[in-house]
Design an enzyme around this catalytic site. Structure first.
Site, short mmCIF file in Angstrom:
data_model
loop_
_atom_site.label_atom_id
_atom_site.label_comp_id
_atom_site.label_asym_id
_atom_site.label_seq_id
_atom_site.Cartn_x
_atom_site.Cartn_y
_atom_site.Cartn_z
N GLY A 84 0.82 -1.21 0.00
CA GLY A 84 0.00 0.00 0.00
C GLY A 84 0.85 1.25 0.00
O GLY A 84 0.48 2.26 0.61
N ASP A 142 -3.85 -5.52 -4.42
CA ASP A 142 -4.87 -5.16 -3.43
C ASP A 142 -4.53 -5.90 -2.14
O ASP A 142 -4.49 -7.13 -2.10
CB ASP A 142 -6.24 -5.60 -3.95
CG ASP A 142 -7.37 -5.36 -2.96
OD1 ASP A 142 -7.09 -4.92 -1.82
OD2 ASP A 142 -8.52 -5.65 -3.31
N HIS A 171 -4.14 2.21 10.35
CA HIS A 171 -4.99 3.18 11.05
C HIS A 171 -6.18 3.61 10.21
O HIS A 171 -7.12 4.23 10.72
CB HIS A 171 -4.17 4.39 11.53
CG HIS A 171 -3.87 5.41 10.47
ND1 HIS A 171 -3.60 6.72 10.77
CD2 HIS A 171 -3.78 5.32 9.11
CE1 HIS A 171 -3.37 7.39 9.65
NE2 HIS A 171 -3.46 6.57 8.64
#
Length: 425
Positions: free
Chosen positions: A255, A302, A322
């Site tokens: 990510g 993903d 988070h």
């Protein structure tokens, strides 16, 4: 930390302000005021501990002297700090005021397309927060704060996202909590109440090209900010990469967006092999750069699907968990498991949420709790304590052992949490 009397606070303020004043003299730096527009080193870059101790003491004096009723009344209308700043940013007022000299409000109104009456009120309110000054009636000049805005359009984009695009969302947190008091669902939080969307934040944001563009501009502005830490990659500095992973480590940045962090890591450790994983749209421009380090790769992935790159030395997640409630955060970690070799590290870079205890700096604690409230409003997620991260690792798999966390002294909010994959022998 125990509450202090006004006499105790006076001693702290005298001692720390004297220390900072002497440091300025010793370094040949003129003592500034809030109206000085010449860029200068921050007090925190001169003496971090003295600056934070002074700020905490001043904040406590303010609360003590104001008294409960006045302090609480001010808190109840503090959203106008946000609305006035947001309006000035939305109309690009900081850039329209010359860095040297002054300009009339009527001229600014003509240039910006905002009525002179409203602009005057926004500016005069902002001036109570030392943003702009009015040396003569109707004549505006910069202060240190407004000049900082004028010099840094990217930082303005970040602040505009907070004060304009997210303002209504954050103001809806109380009513959203009343409507959905027990949920952790991402589509039952303040962003849903404020916008009327039935989707989660990411769907709401991606559903509007203008909003999506402003979000990405905000992220870029935030990545380049940080005051005295600007331009540094704290994650590269905070973790002993070669010592822990070896000289020729393989690292996967899960990510990783545009690869801002991984580019810095690749340059710092040219023998590492690093892969950034994200949506292709997030990294396409970075992947096409002619100066891309040869040891930096990009892959579309993903993170809610199984990790395709097996046997790396470390899987790094920067400001990912988070963004997600507990169940989704555990799912992200579990999707790493099939790829992990014995001894592999899962490195999670996040803000550290204090527990019930008060940390070294009340202001720093407040700032991280502000981020936590923002995560509640937009994602029904949270910033987490050390115990929270240890529990996430264990819920993902008991063989994923939390071992230690790392930080830089200059940035006590941010940490790298290290978990090691320990299989049965």
């Amino acid at each position: 930390m125990a509450a202090r009397t006004i006499e105790e606070l006076r001693e702290i303020i005298n001692r720390t302000s004297t220390k900072l004043s002497n440091d300025l003299k010793n370094q040949g730096i003129p003592s500034p005021t809030v109206n000085n527009t010449v860029a200068r080193p921050s007090f925190e870059s001169i003496d971090l501990n003295a600056s934070r101790e002074l700020l905490d003491a001043v904040r406590e004096v303010e609360a003590l002297v104001m008294g409960p009723q006045k302090m609480l009344t001010y808190m109840a209308v503090i959203y106008h700090d946000v609305t006035s700043l947001g309006a000035l940013l939305e109309f690009n007022i900081p850039a329209l005021v010359p860095l040297e000299g002054t300009v009339s409000i009527s001229s600014l109104a003509s240039q910006s397309g905002l009525s002179e009456d409203k602009l005057t009120r926004f500016i005069r309110y902002a001036a109570t927060n030392f943003i702009f000054c009015e040396p003569l009636p109707g004549i505006i000049g910069h202060t240190a704060a407004s000049a900082a805005l004028a010099r840094d359009p990217a930082f303005c984009n970040f602040l505009r996202w907070l004060t304009v695009d997210l303002a209504a969302v954050q103001a809806s947190i109380p009513v959203a909590a009343k409507k959905w008091p027990l949920t952790e669902k991402m589509n039952e939080c303040a962003v849903n109440y404020a916008s009327g969307t039935n989707g989660n934040f990411w769907q709401w944001m991606n559903g509007d090209p203008v909003r999506q563009s402003r979000f990405h501009q905000a992220i870029a502005g935030h990545a380049g900010g940080g005051g005295g830490l600007k331009g540094r990659s704290l994650d590269v500095e905070a973790y002993p990469w070669a010592e822990k992973l070896g000289r020729k480590a393989v690292v996967v940045d899960v990510g990783g967006g545009s690869g801002y962090f991984s580019r810095a890591l690749a340059l710092a450790y040219p023998e590492f092999t690093i892969t950034v994983q994200d949506r292709a749209a997030a990294f396409s421009a970075s992947a096409a750069r002619s100066d891309k380090p040869s040891n930096l790769n990009f892959q579309e992935h993903d993170f809610f699907t199984p990790q395709p790159l097996r046997d790396a030395d470390a899987y790094f997640l920067r400001h990912i968990l988070h963004d997600w409630p507990r169940a989704e955060a555990v799912s992200i970690l579990r999707n790493l498991l099939p790829a992990l070799k014995p001894g592999a590290r899962v490195l999670v870079s996040e803000h550290l949420m204090p527990g019930g205890e008060r940390g070294e700096s009340l202001l720093e604690d407040k700032m991280i709790r502000q981020v936590d409230m923002q995560m509640m409003g937009v994602l029904n997620s949270k910033e987490r304590t050390t115990e929270d991260y240890a529990a996430l690792f264990q819920e993902a798999d008991k063989r994923l052992k939390f071992r230690v966390k790392y930080q830089l002294p200059e940035d006590k909010k941010s940490w790298i949490f290290e978990a090691v994959w320990e299989t049965d022998s």
